[in-house]
Design a protein around this motif. Sequence first.
Motif, PDB file in Angstrom:
ATOM      1  N   TYR A   6       0.650  -1.288  -0.025  1.00 18.61           N
ATOM      2  CA  TYR A   6      -0.020   0.037  -0.091  1.00 18.61           C
ATOM      3  C   TYR A   6       1.044   1.380  -0.120  1.00 18.61           C
ATOM      4  O   TYR A   6       1.936   1.142   0.574  1.00 18.61           O
ATOM      5  N   ASP A   7       0.541   2.627  -0.916  1.00 19.42           N
ATOM      6  CA  ASP A   7       1.171   3.611  -0.689  1.00 19.42           C
ATOM      7  C   ASP A   7      -0.004   4.619  -0.159  1.00 19.42           C
ATOM      8  O   ASP A   7      -1.187   4.198  -0.433  1.00 19.42           O
ATOM      9  N   VAL A 158       7.890   8.978  -1.780  1.00 19.45           N
ATOM     10  CA  VAL A 158       6.457   8.795  -1.361  1.00 19.45           C
ATOM     11  C   VAL A 158       6.876   7.247  -0.376  1.00 19.45           C
ATOM     12  O   VAL A 158       7.613   6.306  -0.935  1.00 19.45           O
ATOM     13  N   LYS A 159       6.215   7.206   0.943  1.00 21.43           N
ATOM     14  CA  LYS A 159       6.576   6.078   1.698  1.00 21.43           C
ATOM     15  C   LYS A 159       5.443   4.984   1.136  1.00 21.43           C
ATOM     16  O   LYS A 159       4.488   5.234   1.015  1.00 21.43           O
ATOM     17  N   ARG A 171       7.535   0.455   6.345  1.00 21.26           N
ATOM     18  CA  ARG A 171       7.096   1.482   5.513  1.00 21.26           C
ATOM     19  C   ARG A 171       8.343   2.270   5.211  1.00 21.26           C
ATOM     20  O   ARG A 171       8.835   2.933   5.947  1.00 21.26           O
ATOM     21  N   ILE A 172       8.618   2.315   3.923  1.00 20.38           N
ATOM     22  CA  ILE A 172      10.020   2.772   3.443  1.00 20.38           C
ATOM     23  C   ILE A 172       9.966   3.663   2.001  1.00 20.38           C
ATOM     24  O   ILE A 172       8.679   3.544   1.341  1.00 20.38           O
ATOM     25  N   GLU A 227       7.256  13.627  -0.803  1.00 22.63           N
ATOM     26  CA  GLU A 227       5.922  13.217  -0.305  1.00 22.63           C
ATOM     27  C   GLU A 227       5.212  14.288   0.282  1.00 22.63           C
ATOM     28  O   GLU A 227       5.681  15.235   0.656  1.00 22.63           O
ATOM     29  N   GLU A 228       3.955  14.054   0.092  1.00 24.72           N
ATOM     30  CA  GLU A 228       2.935  14.949   0.687  1.00 24.72           C
ATOM     31  C   GLU A 228       2.995  14.935   2.053  1.00 24.72           C
ATOM     32  O   GLU A 228       2.930  14.241   2.760  1.00 24.72           O
ATOM     33  N   GLU A 229       3.104  16.120   2.625  1.00 28.41           N
ATOM     34  CA  GLU A 229       3.286  16.363   4.013  1.00 28.41           C
ATOM     35  C   GLU A 229       1.859  16.169   4.848  1.00 28.41           C
ATOM     36  O   GLU A 229       1.001  17.027   4.014  1.00 28.41           O
TER      37      GLU A 229
END
Length: 256
Positions: A6-7, A158-159, A171-172, A227-229
């Motif tokens: 999942y992301d 993105v994680k 989660r990387i 990545e979106e904060e």
Amino acid sequence: MFIPLYDSNHLRHIKHQYVTIGLIAINVAVYFLTSSPDEYTTQARMLGLGYIPSVAFDKAILPAELTMVPALLTYVTYAFLHNDIFHLGGNMLFLWVFGDNVEDALGYFRYLAFYLLCAIAGALVHGLVTPDSQAPLIGASGAVAGIVTAYLILYPRVKVWVLAFGRIPLRIPAYISLGLWILFQLSMFFLGDAEQISWACHLGGIVAGGLLVLVLRSRDVPLFEHEEEEQPARSADPAPQPAAVADDNPAPWGRR
């Protein structure tokens, strides 16, 4: 090495990932339509719809009773065939996790063209590496490899939730999980181990995906996006501020 789960990379330009869902539905439908309890019938369908390099390069002729489509079409039809449910499931999992955001960045029609072109590139490179092969190439791995590469270029930070070694949830960032996945494909190709998996097909998809995403993405979609904060939750009833006090502090892995 890593199984994607999942992301948290939300869609921004399209409402729903219609093409990704459609591709998954077609792959699943074709799998059940081409599978048969009779092993001979299943094999005949793989020969008729799979990509056979020697046939594609006019070095061999497929018997008429096995020919289902022109050889040129097998550059695409092979990508909708799968050997077993695990082969299908692995490819569709990668497509589900990463395909929606690539679709979001490219748009519906360009994404469909991207998917098919990556599949074609995978078959072509496989054929160039093994031009005399009479074994059918099947599987969506070439197209999926292109999607993985495009995702890595678009959203490297993105994680992503993955199962490391098939059992450890982590989660990387995408650049770690997908970067290692691509490096593994390349290393296996250069090691020359092609008994069960066409690493050349994966390589073709990787190269095509990396090039095509540069020209097919929408104009307002940047490369190597952060990545979106996460925004802090806002109180439904904020406490009133004294009128006389100034506020100086401005307030989201094939087989062949």
